[in-house]
Design an enzyme around this catalytic site. Structure first.
Site: not given
Length: 525
Positions: A303-304, A307, A368
């Site tokens: 997930h990070e 980004h 997000e």
């Protein structure tokens, strides 16, 4: 280029000019070349230029038939510099028949020093610095317009109103032209998001944010220098192995394969992790204690990393930049229209909150959600059990309830609620499982971790209810015994700790130590 200029001037202008004008034009050509700093370009040997070492002179030869004399090659850099920066006296001859032009110009001896190129600030950092200044200027402009209008006599105010009404179509055309310019600007700064292919506005380039990320990484390293754990620590090694595994299994994505990923584990109870656009991964030990296994850790890091590879920081800053520019117009109008500064300040505050709740926070929640989607795909290609992703957010929801944290409405937050994240990931799980199967990953166990977690939570809640019922029954029996004058007093049993409270690593819903994470091995292909 200099040779072409000299020939053009000689063939078209010099023949019709006086001698002193010819010398002046040749002098201007020389100083133009040197003034632009193109010493190497001007000083290299050309067929029609000759630099004489030691005499500090330059001669230009030419004939009507455009043939050139052979040039003498320069043997020293100082020779080139002297030839361009210190020129001796020339005489001039009139142009008659077949002849050579020999023009000499007297110039003072000078030496040029070029300083190093200054490094400009990254555009996002410059925008962050100018952002409050822009708002202050808008406030000053609006307030000045209001004071100017109040100071005008009534007849002049009426005259300005009539003039504006007469020219209303001109004003409307100007506003329409401004809208067209803004639309062209927005359309020319559209970009396609990696992986998802979503069309987005991108004012700041990825290169600008890489420079800003380097500055941010240095600040974080200075801030956490005393609490960053050693690379030999098992927790650091696990995180580094997961990041390398994610990068290796997603080499088909250019934004991942071209970034040098590095890991920094911060010894802090904060449950947080983030990845900078330059590949610097920062994760806190509190997050390592919150995950239950290696699959959840893979999903969080995916997930990070999503980004960073999508460029959400540049995208969010670009949208905020455009919104702030438009809000400056509204801010100026508020301070110009409101009759008092107090009302203008209130309108300013309301305008800022509206921008946050209508643009900034919804856009942040959208990014997000996209990072959850892409992170799930990265974890699937890394052969992780993607079904563990929704379980992690269920654990976070129960953890917040146990800590007594107030639930903030989603429209007030920059992140989706835990429940909405679980629902979104549940819808994406079938697609992620198909992607995982196409990557030649080992088969997953038949038991779904989501079903196991839900069943465990249900059993724990039932056991809590049974204990509470038993305690109430014993309390009731004790009260009856006291009322009937029994021989003893039966006190209620003390409340047992809730099974969902933080406990040892094997306890469900508690804060897990990194031991289960370290004991797991990454799935191999």
């Amino acid at each position: 280029m200099e040779l072409m200029c000299v020939r053009f001037v000689r063939q078209n202008f010099l023949r019709s000019l006086p001698t002193n004008s010819q010398a002046f034009i040749l002098k201007s050509l020389r100083w133009y070349c040197v003034g632009r700093g193109e010493l190497q370009k001007c000083c290299r040997p050309t067929p029609c230029l000759e630099s004489v070492h030691g005499s500090r002179s330059i001669r230009v030869f030419g004939k009507k038939n455009k043939t050139c004399q052979p040039s003498r090659e320069l043997t020293s850099p100082n020779q080139c510099l002297n030839a361009r920066t210190s020129l001796n006296t020339f005489g001039s001859h009139r142009l008659k028949g077949n002849f050579n032009i020999v023009s000499t110009v007297t110039l003072p001896k000078q030496f040029f020093h070029t300083s190093g190129r200054l490094q400009a600030l990254p555009a996002p950092l410059l925008w962050l610095v100018l952002k409050p200044i822009q708002k202050l200027l808008a406030i000053i402009l609006g307030r000045s317009l209001r004071k100017w209008w109040i100071a005008l006599p009534p007849n002049k105010q009426q005259l300005l109103r009539e003039t504006a009404w007469r020219r209303r179509w001109h004003l409307a055309a100007g506003a329409a032209g401004l809208l067209v310019v803004m639309a062209i600007f927005l359309l020319t700064h559209l970009d396609e998001s990696p992986v998802t292919g979503r069309t987005r506005l991108l004012v700041f380039s990825r290169e600008n944010f890489l420079e800003l990320a380097n500055l941010t990484a240095e600040q974080h390293m200075e801030e956490f220098k005393d609490i960053i754990i050693s690379p030999k620590d098992p927790r650091h090694q696990v995180v580094e192995r997961v990041v390398q595994h994610l990068a290796e299994r997603n080499q088909d994505i250019a934004e991942i394969s071209t970034v040098p990923w590095s890991v920094h584990v911060v010894d802090s109870p904060t449950m947080n992790a983030f990845v900078l656009p330059n590949g610097k991964v920062f994760i806190f030990t509190g997050m390592l204690e919150a995950v239950a296994d290696i699959h959840q850790l893979t999903f969080i890091l995916g997930h990070e990393m999503a980004h960073a590879l999508i460029g959400h920081s540049a995208e969010q800053a670009s949208m905020s930049h455009v919104v702030d520019f438009l809000s400056l117009i509204l801010l100026t109008a508020i301070w110009a229209v409101c009759p008092r500064d107090s009302l203008a300040a209130l309108g300013h505050w309301i305008q800022g909150k509206l921008v946050q709740f209508m643009f900034d926070r919804p856009y942040s929640r959208k990014l997000e959600a996209e990072a959850d989607q892409v992170g799930l795909q990265l974890a699937a290609k890394a052969c992780a059990d993607v079904r563990a992703g929704p379980v992690f957010w269920q654990q976070m929801e129960i953890s917040d309830q146990l800590r007594g944290e107030s639930t903030v409405p989603e429209w007030l937050s920059t992140h989706p609620s835990h429940r909405n994240r679980v629902n979104q990931l549940d819808r994406l799980i079938p697609q992620a499982l198909e992607l995982r199967a196409s990557c030649d990953c080992p088969a997953l166990p038949a038991t779904d971790p989501r079903a196991v977690f839900s069943e465990s939570v249900r059993q724990l809640l039932n056991s809590v209810k049974e204990r509470e019922s038993a305690e109430k029954a014993k309390e009731k029996e004790g009260k009856l015994s006291i009322a009937s004058g029994g021989g003893g007093i039966f006190l209620p049993l003390p409340h047992a700790p809730s099974p969902l409270a933080p406990g040892p690593p094997g306890q469900l819903g508690g804060v897990l130590s990194p031991t289960p994470v370290l004991s797991q091995a990454l799935p191999s292909k």
